[in-house]
Structure formats: structure tokens, C-alpha cells
Write a protein that holds these residues in place. Structure first.
Motif, PDB file in Angstrom:
ATOM      1  N   LEU A 140       0.855  -1.196   0.000  1.00 54.92           N
ATOM      2  CA  LEU A 140       0.000   0.000   0.000  1.00 54.92           C
ATOM      3  C   LEU A 140       0.882   1.234   0.000  1.00 54.92           C
ATOM      4  N   GLU A 141       0.722   2.055  -1.021  1.00 56.28           N
ATOM      5  CA  GLU A 141       1.595   3.220  -1.191  1.00 56.28           C
ATOM      6  C   GLU A 141       0.729   4.480  -1.266  1.00 56.28           C
ATOM      7  N   MET A 142       1.057   5.470  -0.437  1.00 52.65           N
ATOM      8  CA  MET A 142       0.206   6.671  -0.398  1.00 52.65           C
ATOM      9  C   MET A 142       0.383   7.578  -1.619  1.00 52.65           C
ATOM     10  N   GLY A 196       6.517  11.099   3.521  1.00 52.65           N
ATOM     11  CA  GLY A 196       6.126  10.971   4.927  1.00 52.65           C
ATOM     12  C   GLY A 196       7.314  10.855   5.869  1.00 52.65           C
ATOM     13  N   ASN A 197       8.539  11.047   5.368  1.00 56.24           N
ATOM     14  CA  ASN A 197       9.694  10.856   6.246  1.00 56.24           C
ATOM     15  C   ASN A 197       9.779  11.942   7.315  1.00 56.24           C
ATOM     16  N   TRP A 198       9.999  11.488   8.538  1.00 55.66           N
ATOM     17  CA  TRP A 198      10.044  12.349   9.731  1.00 55.66           C
ATOM     18  C   TRP A 198      11.063  13.465   9.545  1.00 55.66           C
ATOM     19  N   THR A 204      16.607  12.787  -7.582  1.00 53.73           N
ATOM     20  CA  THR A 204      16.952  13.259  -6.244  1.00 53.73           C
ATOM     21  C   THR A 204      17.914  12.312  -5.543  1.00 53.73           C
ATOM     22  N   CYS A 205      17.761  11.007  -5.763  1.00 53.80           N
ATOM     23  CA  CYS A 205      18.467  10.049  -4.900  1.00 53.80           C
ATOM     24  C   CYS A 205      19.810   9.589  -5.445  1.00 53.80           C
ATOM     25  N   LEU A 206      19.799   8.888  -6.556  1.00 49.80           N
ATOM     26  CA  LEU A 206      20.926   7.992  -6.829  1.00 49.80           C
ATOM     27  C   LEU A 206      22.233   8.705  -7.191  1.00 49.80           C
ATOM     28  N   HIS A 207      23.225   8.525  -6.323  1.00 45.68           N
ATOM     29  CA  HIS A 207      24.601   8.905  -6.623  1.00 45.68           C
ATOM     30  C   HIS A 207      25.369   7.632  -6.954  1.00 45.68           C
ATOM     31  N   TRP A 208      25.213   6.643  -6.068  1.00 49.04           N
ATOM     32  CA  TRP A 208      25.876   5.358  -6.286  1.00 49.04           C
ATOM     33  C   TRP A 208      25.012   4.237  -5.727  1.00 49.04           C
ATOM     34  N   LEU A 209      25.110   3.082  -6.385  1.00 50.32           N
ATOM     35  CA  LEU A 209      24.383   1.895  -5.930  1.00 50.32           C
ATOM     36  C   LEU A 209      25.403   0.838  -5.531  1.00 50.32           C
ATOM     37  N   GLY A 236       9.437   6.095  -3.130  1.00 49.68           N
ATOM     38  CA  GLY A 236       9.726   6.876  -1.921  1.00 49.68           C
ATOM     39  C   GLY A 236      10.826   7.878  -2.207  1.00 49.68           C
ATOM     40  N   LEU A 237      11.906   7.813  -1.457  1.00 48.42           N
ATOM     41  CA  LEU A 237      13.019   8.750  -1.673  1.00 48.42           C
ATOM     42  C   LEU A 237      13.791   8.422  -2.949  1.00 48.42           C
ATOM     43  N   ALA A 238      13.650   7.211  -3.443  1.00 51.50           N
ATOM     44  CA  ALA A 238      14.312   6.822  -4.696  1.00 51.50           C
ATOM     45  C   ALA A 238      13.472   7.364  -5.856  1.00 51.50           C
ATOM     46  N   GLY A 268      20.975   4.427   6.543  1.00 50.20           N
ATOM     47  CA  GLY A 268      20.009   4.345   5.430  1.00 50.20           C
ATOM     48  C   GLY A 268      20.634   3.874   4.138  1.00 50.20           C
ATOM     49  N   GLY A 269      20.174   4.447   3.026  1.00 52.51           N
ATOM     50  CA  GLY A 269      20.689   4.059   1.712  1.00 52.51           C
ATOM     51  C   GLY A 269      19.847   2.954   1.100  1.00 52.51           C
ATOM     52  N   LEU A 270      19.957   2.799  -0.213  1.00 52.00           N
ATOM     53  CA  LEU A 270      19.158   1.794  -0.915  1.00 52.00           C
ATOM     54  C   LEU A 270      19.420   0.373  -0.410  1.00 52.00           C
ATOM     55  N   PRO A 271      20.683   0.008  -0.099  1.00 50.16           N
ATOM     56  CA  PRO A 271      20.894  -1.360   0.399  1.00 50.16           C
ATOM     57  C   PRO A 271      20.139  -1.657   1.699  1.00 50.16           C
ATOM     58  N   GLY A 274      13.398  -0.993   6.557  1.00 51.93           N
ATOM     59  CA  GLY A 274      13.754   0.235   5.850  1.00 51.93           C
ATOM     60  C   GLY A 274      14.762   1.066   6.607  1.00 51.93           C
ATOM     61  N   GLN A 275      14.933   2.299   6.137  1.00 54.08           N
ATOM     62  CA  GLN A 275      16.019   3.141   6.647  1.00 54.08           C
ATOM     63  C   GLN A 275      15.854   3.522   8.118  1.00 54.08           C
ATOM     64  N   TRP A 276      14.620   3.410   8.651  1.00 58.51           N
ATOM     65  CA  TRP A 276      14.429   3.821  10.046  1.00 58.51           C
ATOM     66  C   TRP A 276      14.846   2.751  11.035  1.00 58.51           C
TER      67      TRP A 276
HETATM   68  C1  LIG Z   1      19.201  13.416  -1.844  1.00 55.62           C
HETATM   69  C2  LIG Z   1      19.360  11.955  -1.545  1.00 55.62           C
HETATM   70  C3  LIG Z   1      20.438  11.267  -2.069  1.00 55.62           C
HETATM   71  C4  LIG Z   1      20.588   9.897  -1.802  1.00 55.62           C
HETATM   72  N1  LIG Z   1      21.614   9.216  -2.403  1.00 55.62           N
HETATM   73  C5  LIG Z   1      21.697   7.879  -2.251  1.00 55.62           C
HETATM   74  C6  LIG Z   1      22.660   7.120  -2.974  1.00 55.62           C
HETATM   75  O1  LIG Z   1      23.411   7.636  -3.791  1.00 55.62           O
HETATM   76  N2  LIG Z   1      22.726   5.790  -2.758  1.00 55.62           N
HETATM   77  C7  LIG Z   1      21.903   5.147  -1.879  1.00 55.62           C
HETATM   78  O2  LIG Z   1      22.024   3.937  -1.725  1.00 55.62           O
HETATM   79  N3  LIG Z   1      20.963   5.841  -1.189  1.00 55.62           N
HETATM   80  C8  LIG Z   1      20.833   7.177  -1.357  1.00 55.62           C
HETATM   81  N4  LIG Z   1      19.869   7.890  -0.688  1.00 55.62           N
HETATM   82  C9  LIG Z   1      19.094   7.222   0.377  1.00 55.62           C
HETATM   83  C10 LIG Z   1      17.954   6.352  -0.129  1.00 55.62           C
HETATM   84  O3  LIG Z   1      17.227   7.024  -1.118  1.00 55.62           O
HETATM   85  C11 LIG Z   1      17.030   6.018   1.034  1.00 55.62           C
HETATM   86  O4  LIG Z   1      17.762   5.655   2.181  1.00 55.62           O
HETATM   87  C12 LIG Z   1      16.092   4.862   0.665  1.00 55.62           C
HETATM   88  O5  LIG Z   1      15.497   5.102  -0.582  1.00 55.62           O
HETATM   89  C13 LIG Z   1      15.030   4.698   1.755  1.00 55.62           C
HETATM   90  O6  LIG Z   1      14.136   3.688   1.389  1.00 55.62           O
HETATM   91  P1  LIG Z   1      12.939   3.227   2.327  1.00 55.62           P
HETATM   92  O7  LIG Z   1      12.138   2.252   1.554  1.00 55.62           O
HETATM   93  O8  LIG Z   1      13.479   2.802   3.657  1.00 55.62           O
HETATM   94  O9  LIG Z   1      12.084   4.542   2.649  1.00 55.62           O
HETATM   95  P2  LIG Z   1      11.290   5.532   1.658  1.00 55.62           P
HETATM   96  O10 LIG Z   1      11.994   5.661   0.383  1.00 55.62           O
HETATM   97  O11 LIG Z   1      11.036   6.751   2.440  1.00 55.62           O
HETATM   98  O12 LIG Z   1       9.922   4.774   1.380  1.00 55.62           O
HETATM   99  C14 LIG Z   1       8.825   4.825   2.256  1.00 55.62           C
HETATM  100  C15 LIG Z   1       7.550   4.729   1.423  1.00 55.62           C
HETATM  101  O13 LIG Z   1       6.425   4.624   2.304  1.00 55.62           O
HETATM  102  C16 LIG Z   1       5.384   5.440   1.793  1.00 55.62           C
HETATM  103  N5  LIG Z   1       4.510   5.776   2.921  1.00 55.62           N
HETATM  104  C17 LIG Z   1       4.815   6.535   3.999  1.00 55.62           C
HETATM  105  N6  LIG Z   1       3.763   6.603   4.840  1.00 55.62           N
HETATM  106  C18 LIG Z   1       2.770   5.870   4.271  1.00 55.62           C
HETATM  107  C19 LIG Z   1       1.438   5.558   4.658  1.00 55.62           C
HETATM  108  N7  LIG Z   1       0.910   6.022   5.791  1.00 55.62           N
HETATM  109  N8  LIG Z   1       0.692   4.790   3.832  1.00 55.62           N
HETATM  110  C20 LIG Z   1       1.198   4.310   2.665  1.00 55.62           C
HETATM  111  N9  LIG Z   1       2.456   4.587   2.241  1.00 55.62           N
HETATM  112  C21 LIG Z   1       3.241   5.344   3.044  1.00 55.62           C
HETATM  113  C22 LIG Z   1       6.109   6.637   1.203  1.00 55.62           C
HETATM  114  O14 LIG Z   1       5.303   7.338   0.281  1.00 55.62           O
HETATM  115  C23 LIG Z   1       7.322   5.960   0.565  1.00 55.62           C
HETATM  116  O15 LIG Z   1       7.042   5.558  -0.771  1.00 55.62           O
HETATM  117  C24 LIG Z   1      19.664   9.228  -0.961  1.00 55.62           C
HETATM  118  C25 LIG Z   1      18.576   9.931  -0.455  1.00 55.62           C
HETATM  119  C26 LIG Z   1      18.408  11.272  -0.748  1.00 55.62           C
HETATM  120  C27 LIG Z   1      17.203  11.985  -0.236  1.00 55.62           C
END
Ligand SMILES: Cc1cc2nc3c(=O)[nH]c(=O)nc-3n(C[C@H](O)[C@H](O)[C@H](O)COP(=O)(O)OP(=O)(O)OC[C@H]3O[C@@H](n4cnc5c(N)ncnc54)[C@H](O)[C@@H]3O)c2cc1C
Length: 507
Positions: free
Chosen positions: A34-36, A428-430, A56-61, A42-44, A469-472, A462-464
Motif C-alpha cells: 500500500l503506497e500513499m 512521509g519521512n520524519w 533526487t536520490c541515486l549517486h551510487w548503488l 519513496g526517496l528513490a 540508510g541508503g538503498l541497500p 527500511g532506513q528507520w
Molecule cells: C538526496 C538523496 C540522495 C541519496 N543518495 C543515495 C545514494 O546515492 N545511494 C543510496 O544507496 N541511497 C541514497 N539515498 C538514500 C535512499 O534514497 C534512502 O535511504 C532509501 O530510498 C530509503 O528507502 P525506504 O524504503 O526505507 O524509505 P522511503 O523511500 O522513504 O519509502 C517509504 C515509502 O512509504 C510510503 N509511505 C509513507 N507513509 C505511508 C502511509 N501512511 N501509507 C502508505 N504509504 C506510506 C512513502 O510514500 C514511501 O514511498 C539518498 C537519499 C536522498 C534523499
């Protein structure tokens, strides 16, 4: 895929939620994500403005190299070979307004030569730094879902690296940078959140880049996300968009489903939250499942800053520019009432032909700020001032870029500004945090617990729960959660990497 009769509901279609969905589907679960937002990532994320795409996100994977340790994990989830990776020689160029400049190369030999040329007086610190990059390239990540049986071989291989890792782990970027007399080199380690993070963060990233195991994939983070969407559809999973979860339904201290903001209730055998940690614990679960440890994390741990992103569509081929440029300023620019920046980082996306038409270039600048409330309040209560403030910041950033490339202003055909309010609204990130929790010196590389006290039927990923954090952190937290669910349900967790082609295209 044979179904096992159980359903998992996943909140959030960022990289963590999508990773959990694939693992769960491969183990025979029915899955509904379920995605809002109206799209996954999300941040990707990236967005279209006119003929440009702004990433916005990807510099390196991490894991881009076929023989790299993390590559196998991505291949458990998606057909990574469909991506084309770029490994730029130059990571970032740092330059002052007086014309002084330092190049940070991804190749350790080139970097060593450049640093010795520039700062021969720092020879001891430079040798140490380059040695650390070469040594940490051999570091093997452990499988957080595994015990001794799964990890003993990597643990054995990591023994020679451990003393260095522990030494760097205790130091902040700022402390590490203070070993260098050269001001630009010192600043490279010390500025902003980089200065607060453990020194491991930057040295390990450069180590992976030197190994060509931290490349950029053409199409940016959304190219990666699309592969997840494809795989989930192939495996029969469902992603519902515009579906905001308001509440996790709990019966006798066991999560039994979720309720959407429209009122619809969706039952499940297991609920996984891959959404923001604070909102999950304090809003969706009403703060009922916390103890002192959880309270302490959310009261005391420090988050990554939020950010404004100024994106420019420029009708000029900027292929002669470095992929990243940090411009160190004589006088700071004011981002908001609490934030002055003494340097601005630009990204010139000339290496990604999907982001701009031929002869044009997408350029972005990320401006960190912790003053997310200022931007959220402006957007909610003073929309005109919000727009004016965005325009003011864009103008300041263009001014800085003009200092580097005089006359560029005339070629700008698209200006786009996102703020912390945008990050909060779309992900929705804090506090609009970029990556969740900072990975601070002395904290180690351990994730936070993925369950909450006294609550059954529920996991967080996830990242929290993974500082840094980061994609991995997506797969790294999703894998243990699904493995634990399988164990409870007596379902075998038999997920293997799928290798379609030995060598992906790398340019
Ligand atoms: C500027 C920037 C550069 C970055 N560069 C890199 C990089 O080069 N390499 C790398 O590995 N990482 C990078 N990152 C970090 C990486 O993007 C994040 O750490 C990672 O994408 C977090 O993934 P996540 O799934 O934990 O959280 P999120 O991406 O925040 O996903 C959470 C999802 O939950 C959804 N959601 C929230 N609340 C609700 C709700 N109530 N109901 C339904 N859906 C909800 C949101 O819409 C979102 O889609 C970067 C981040 C930023 C911002």
C-alpha cells in the motif's frame, strides 16, 4: 508460484517495501503493498519537468559490480543485468571562488597521485587514507538475516579488516578530516552531516567506488524501482497506489491488518511497515507499543538533515563538467532563517542521456537544512511567501553556478525547487530526513530491532531501522523480516540469486 495461504500487507513502496514484497512472493505469500503516493520509490525518486528528468536520490548503488558481494542480494530480487552502470573516474571536484580546486577520484591510484600533488605536506595522512580505501575494498558485508552458519566465511575474510574498521568506526568525519592540513581536503570530510557521520561512511563508499562496486545506473533510481515493479507483477503481487495507511489494526496485541485513510480495512496475517518509523510507531500504532529503548531512539538519535533541491534544465551541453562539483563560497548563502551554507554541491547529469535531450543537461543542487518546520509552515500557511522563498533560493544557487560558468543563466530553460515540505508530503519521512538516522561514531553497524515490544504479527523495515540508510538498507532489512516470518509459519525461505548475464554493460 505456489501460494502458502497467508497474506502479508506492506505499508510503503519504497525500496524496503518493494524488497520485502519480492522476498515474500518468492516464499509463496500473497502480498499487497500500500503506497500513499501515485508511484513507487519513496526517496528513490525523480520527476519530469518539460524535456528534463530531475533525480533526487541515486549517486551510487552499492552492489553494481557483478562479482561484488551485494550484487548477489540485488539479484535475489530483480534482474539487475537490465541496468547499465556508469563508473565515473572523478567522484567530485571541490573548488573555491578563487580558483583553487581539488579532484576526488574514484580510482585509488589516481586519487593518491592527485592528493600528493596538491598537499605533499599531508603525505602521512594521505597514505593512511589510500591504504584504508584499498583495505576496505576487501570488506564483506555480513548477511543481517543470517547467523554464524551463513556468515562464518565472510567473518573469517573480514578478520584482517576489522582493526581498521573499528578504528574508523570510532571517529567522526570531522575528526578524520582534521588529520589533513589542506583546507579543501579537510572540508571534504568535515562539512555538514558528513562531518558528524562515522568516518567509515565516506571511506567505505570510496572503497566500493575504487572496486567499481558503487556505480550509477542509467535512468537513476527509478530505473531500479521499475525492475522491482516488474518483478512484483510477474510474481502476482499487488501494489496499490494512492492508498494511505492511517492505522494498523491490532487485536489482542497482534497486528491483523491495516485501515486506509478512506476507512477501508484490509486484513492480513502479517503487517510490515516500510514507511517512516516515527509515523508507524506514534501515529499508525498510536504510541501503544513502545518501551524505554524505542523512546530513547526517537528522543535522542539524530536524523540526517532534510534538503531543498534546486533543479535546472540547461540548454547547453555541459559534458566537460565533473559529475559532481562542490563550490566553496567566500560568503555563505541563506537557505532559511536557521541555515547558512558555505558550500553548494552541484550534479551535472551529462552522463545520463535519459535525463535531457541531446545538447542539453539536467543539473541539480542539494541544499541541506534541518529547518523543515519553516518550509512546512510556509507551504501550509503562506503559499505566496513559500513560492517567493523558493525563487529566492533558486536565484542564489544560479548566482553561485554563474560564478563557475559565466553566462550560463541565458541557457536555463527550466527551474524547479523542492523543499523539506515536498519530501514530507511525498514520502512521509520524519523531519523530511534524507536517509533516516545518522550513523554516528561508536554506534557500530548494527540495525535497530525490527519488532516492537509486546506486538505480534508485525515487523518494521527500511532506513528507520538501519542507521545510515541508503538503498541497500531496503533488502538488508526486508530479508531478515521475511525470513523470520517464514520461520514462524514453518515456510522454507529458499531465495536464490538469479543470474541472467555474467557481465552487465558498464561504461
Ligand atoms: C538526496 C538523496 C540522495 C541519496 N543518495 C543515495 C545514494 O546515492 N545511494 C543510496 O544507496 N541511497 C541514497 N539515498 C538514500 C535512499 O534514497 C534512502 O535511504 C532509501 O530510498 C530509503 O528507502 P525506504 O524504503 O526505507 O524509505 P522511503 O523511500 O522513504 O519509502 C517509504 C515509502 O512509504 C510510503 N509511505 C509513507 N507513509 C505511508 C502511509 N501512511 N501509507 C502508505 N504509504 C506510506 C512513502 O510514500 C514511501 O514511498 C539518498 C537519499 C536522498 C534523499
Amino acid at each position: 508460484m505456489k501460494r502458502n495461504g497467508k497474506k502479508i500487507v506492506i505499508v510503503g513502496a519504497g525500496i524496503a517495501g518493494l524488497s520485502a514484497a519480492v522476498y515474500a512472493l518468492k516464499c509463496g505469500y500473497e502480498v499487497e503493498v500500500l503506497e500513499m503516493h501515485d508511484m513507487a520509490g519513496g526517496l528513490a525518486m525523480s520527476w519530469h519537468r518539460g524535456p528534463y528528468i530531475f533525480e533526487t536520490c541515486l549517486h551510487w548503488l552499492i552492489g553494481s559490480k557483478p562479482s561484488g558481494e551485494f550484487n548477489r542480494v540485488w539479484k535475489e530480487l530483480i534482474d539487475l543485468d537490465k541496468l547499465t552502470f556508469v563508473n565515473p573516474h572523478e567522484f567530485v571536484r571541490i573548488e573555491t571562488e578563487d580558483g583553487d580546486s581539488l579532484r576526488i577520484y574514484t580510482n585509488a591510484d589516481m586519487l593518491e597521485a592527485e592528493l600528493l600533488r596538491r598537499a605533499p605536506g599531508d603525505i602521512a595522512a594521505i597514505s593512511d587514507f589510500i591504504h584504508a580505501i584499498r583495505t576496505l575494498g576487501k570488506f564483506k558485508l555480513l548477511d543481517p538475516s543470517g547467523g554464524l552458519a551463513e556468515n562464518w566465511f565472510n567473518m573469517l575474510r573480514d578478520i584482517p579488516v576489522m582493526p581498521l574498521l573499528m578504528k574508523l568506526g570510532k571517529m567522526s568525519g570531522k575528526q578524520y578530516g582534521s588529520r589533513f592540513a589542506d583546507p579543501l581536503l579537510r572540508g571534504f570530510f568535515s562539512t555538514g552531516d558528513m562531518g558528524k557521520l562515522t568516518a567509515i561512511a565516506m571511506v567505505l563508499s570510496l572503497a566500493w567506488m575504487n572496486e567499481q562496486d558503487a556505480g550509477y545506473c542509467i535512468g537513476g533510481s527509478q530505473a531500479l524501482i521499475r525492475l522491482f515493479e516488474d518483478r512484483i507483477a510477474e510474481l502476482g503481487g499487488v501494489i496499490r497506489y494512492n492508498a494511505k495507511v492511517e492505522r494498523i489494526i491490532v487485536d489482542q496485541d497482534c497486528a491483523i491488518g491495516v485501515q486506509l485513510s478512506g476507512g477501508e480495512a484490509i486484513p492480513a496475517d502479517w503487517v510490515i511497515s516500510a514507511a517512516d518509523g516515527h509515523a508507524t510507531i506514534y501515529d499508525m500504532l498510536g504510541g501503544r507499543y513502545i518501551d524505554d529503548a524505542v523512546r530513547k531512539i526517537y528522543a535522542e538519535s539524530e536524523t540526517f538533515a532534510s534538503y531543498l533541491q534546486v533543479s535546472l534544465g540547461i540548454a547547453r551541453n555541459l559534458g566537460d563538467q565533473p559529475p559532481m562539483l562542490t563550490r566553496v563560497l567566500r560568503s555563505p548563502i541563506a537557505v532559511d532563517p536557521e541555515t547558512d551554507l558555505t558550500q553548494i554541491g552541484f550534479r551535472f547529469f551529462h552522463f545520463d542521456p535519459t535525463f535531457a535531450p541531446a545538447g542539453k543537461t539536467a543539473v541539480t543542487a542539494i541544499l541541506p537544512t534541518r529547518n523543515y518546520e519553516y518550509w512546512a509552515n510556509l507551504r501550509d500557511h503562506e503559499p505566496q511567501r513559500y513560492q517567493a522563498e523558493k525563487a529566492r533560493v533558486a536565484e542564489a544557487v544560479i548566482g553561485v553556478l554563474e560564478g563557475h560558468l559565466p553566462g550560463l543563466r541565458e541557457s536555463i530553460e527550466v527551474i524547479d525547487v523542492s523543499t523539506p515540505a515536498t519530501v514530507i508530503r511525498y514520502t512521509g519521512n520524519w523531519k523530511g530526513s534524507q536517509e533516516g538516522w545518522l550513523m554516528l561514531p561508536g554506534a557500530g553497524l548494527k540495525p535497530f530491532p525490527n519488532t516492537l515490544p509486546k506486538l505480534d504479527g508485525f515487523f518494521m523495515i527500511g532506513q528507520w531501522i538501519m542507521p545510515g540508510g541508503g538503498l541497500p538498507s531496503g533488502p538488508m532489512t526486508a530479508r531478515p523480516a521475511i525470513k523470520a516470518i517464514c520461520k514462524r509459519d514453518r515456510v522454507p525461505f529458499e531465495v536464490r540469486a538469479e543470474v541472467h548475464r555474467e557481465e552487465p554493460v558498464s561504461v
